[in-house]
Design an enzyme around this catalytic site. Structure first.
Site, PDB file in Angstrom:
ATOM      1  N   ASN A   4       0.827  -1.208   0.000  1.00 29.02           N
ATOM      2  CA  ASN A   4       0.000   0.000   0.000  1.00 29.02           C
ATOM      3  C   ASN A   4       0.866   1.265   0.000  1.00 29.02           C
ATOM      4  OD1 ASN A   4      -1.615   2.268   1.211  1.00 29.02           O
ATOM      5  ND2 ASN A   4      -3.224   0.709   1.143  1.00 29.02           N
ATOM      6  N   GLU A  52      -2.388  -4.869  -3.443  1.00 34.19           N
ATOM      7  CA  GLU A  52      -2.644  -5.710  -4.620  1.00 34.19           C
ATOM      8  C   GLU A  52      -2.448  -4.929  -5.919  1.00 34.19           C
ATOM      9  OE1 GLU A  52      -4.559  -5.114  -2.012  1.00 34.19           O
ATOM     10  OE2 GLU A  52      -5.886  -6.786  -1.516  1.00 34.19           O
ATOM     11  N   SER A 109      -7.960  -9.385   3.157  1.00 36.14           N
ATOM     12  CA  SER A 109      -9.099  -9.653   2.278  1.00 36.14           C
ATOM     13  C   SER A 109      -9.258  -8.495   1.280  1.00 36.14           C
ATOM     14  CB  SER A 109     -10.358  -9.788   3.144  1.00 36.14           C
ATOM     15  OG  SER A 109     -11.512  -9.896   2.358  1.00 36.14           O
ATOM     16  N   ASP A 148      -8.518   5.071   3.690  1.00 36.34           N
ATOM     17  CA  ASP A 148      -8.150   4.057   2.700  1.00 36.34           C
ATOM     18  C   ASP A 148      -9.355   3.237   2.250  1.00 36.34           C
ATOM     19  OD1 ASP A 148      -5.669   3.165   1.358  1.00 36.34           O
ATOM     20  OD2 ASP A 148      -6.221   1.201   2.150  1.00 36.34           O
ATOM     21  N   HIS A 183      -3.335   0.313  -3.506  1.00 31.72           N
ATOM     22  CA  HIS A 183      -3.419  -0.695  -2.453  1.00 31.72           C
ATOM     23  C   HIS A 183      -2.318  -1.721  -2.720  1.00 31.72           C
ATOM     24  CE1 HIS A 183      -7.886  -0.086  -1.052  1.00 31.72           C
ATOM     25  NE2 HIS A 183      -7.156   1.006  -0.944  1.00 31.72           N
ATOM     26  N   CYS A 223     -10.311  -5.549  -1.074  1.00 35.35           N
ATOM     27  CA  CYS A 223     -11.406  -4.580  -1.176  1.00 35.35           C
ATOM     28  C   CYS A 223     -12.065  -4.664  -2.556  1.00 35.35           C
ATOM     29  CB  CYS A 223     -10.857  -3.170  -0.946  1.00 35.35           C
ATOM     30  SG  CYS A 223     -10.176  -2.420  -2.445  1.00 35.35           S
ATOM     31  N   CYS A 226      -9.618  -3.960  -5.538  1.00 36.10           N
ATOM     32  CA  CYS A 226      -8.618  -5.000  -5.798  1.00 36.10           C
ATOM     33  C   CYS A 226      -9.297  -6.293  -6.254  1.00 36.10           C
ATOM     34  CB  CYS A 226      -7.768  -5.212  -4.562  1.00 36.10           C
ATOM     35  SG  CYS A 226      -6.874  -3.706  -4.073  1.00 36.10           S
TER      36      CYS A 226
END
Lengths: 148, 148
Positions: B42, B55, B80, B145, B53, B82, B85
């Site tokens: 991130n 990912e 997990s 975020d 982020h 979002c 992503c």
């Protein structure tokens, strides 16, 4: 010609800018309280970027914003937003998404609608023709952009 | 300790790197045919980025890839994913997503599952504790975020 067309003209200008750089002609602007706070266009070719679709570029250029700003925003895109860009607008809880066409590509409209996002399709010939021209000339790049 | 834990250790290393930079401690790696092709964390604080982020940073750092590469990939994230992503992994048709925990935040797992993506939650204490520490120290940044 309502305000949505005025802001979409700016997204179309971004798409043309992308085309003039040899890029995929998709542009976007983020509008809050009648002001464009971020604008951008697809950067796959220009920056070798996998994630900078037009909408993502506009969101990135808008910078860090509080949830209360996104809550009053509308995201304009010259093309129906793909799952990544739709997901970004859901992450930020952007309540309204306006796109210029969805004849060349249908993004994750169903997901946005199910989540209560207001959608509007302006169905503009200029946007469609720009995409058709690019897809005809660079089918490989377009397929790469949408992972086909 | 199976291979998923080996790759997740690399995502955790990215999260720790982010933490050491003062950033949100979420890391990610993209793996294809047993090889890490992209890694990231991130960048909200470090680069003032709204979209990077963990990912997304890993996907961007992997560069432009053909659909046939994504089709053989697994995306690892310390949290997990979002909606943004998750949407990116759906755009690229990444068939498998492994995350380290979902106790501090539950992303768009339902959407991924509905689309046939294979999900695995490793439920790792280290990932959870890193997030809990950051959220306790910087609740405002974390809320920003995820647009809360």
């Amino acid at each position: 010609m309502d305000l949505d067309h005025v802001y979409m003209a700016e997204a179309l200008a971004e798409a043309r800018l992308g085309a003039s750089e040899g890029g995929i002609p998709i542009g976007s602007v983020l509008v809050i309280d009648g002001r464009i706070v971020g604008r951008g266009h697809n950067r796959r070719i220009q920056q070798g970027s996998a994630i900078l679709h037009g909408e993502m570029d506009a969101l990135e250029n808008a910078g860090r914003l509080p949830a209360s700003d996104y809550a009053r925003s509308t995201l304009y895109s010259t093309l129906s937003p793909c799952p990544m860009c739709a997901g970004a607008s859901l992450l930020f809880k952007i309540p309204r998404v306006v796109f210029a066409e969805n004849r060349t590509f249908v993004g994750a409209e169903d997901w946005l609608a199910r989540k209560g996002v207001e959608l509007r399709n302006l169905d503009l010939r200029e946007a469609r023709e720009m995409m058709l021209r690019f897809i005809a000339e660079h089918p490989d790049v377009w397929n790469e952009d949408i992972a086909v």
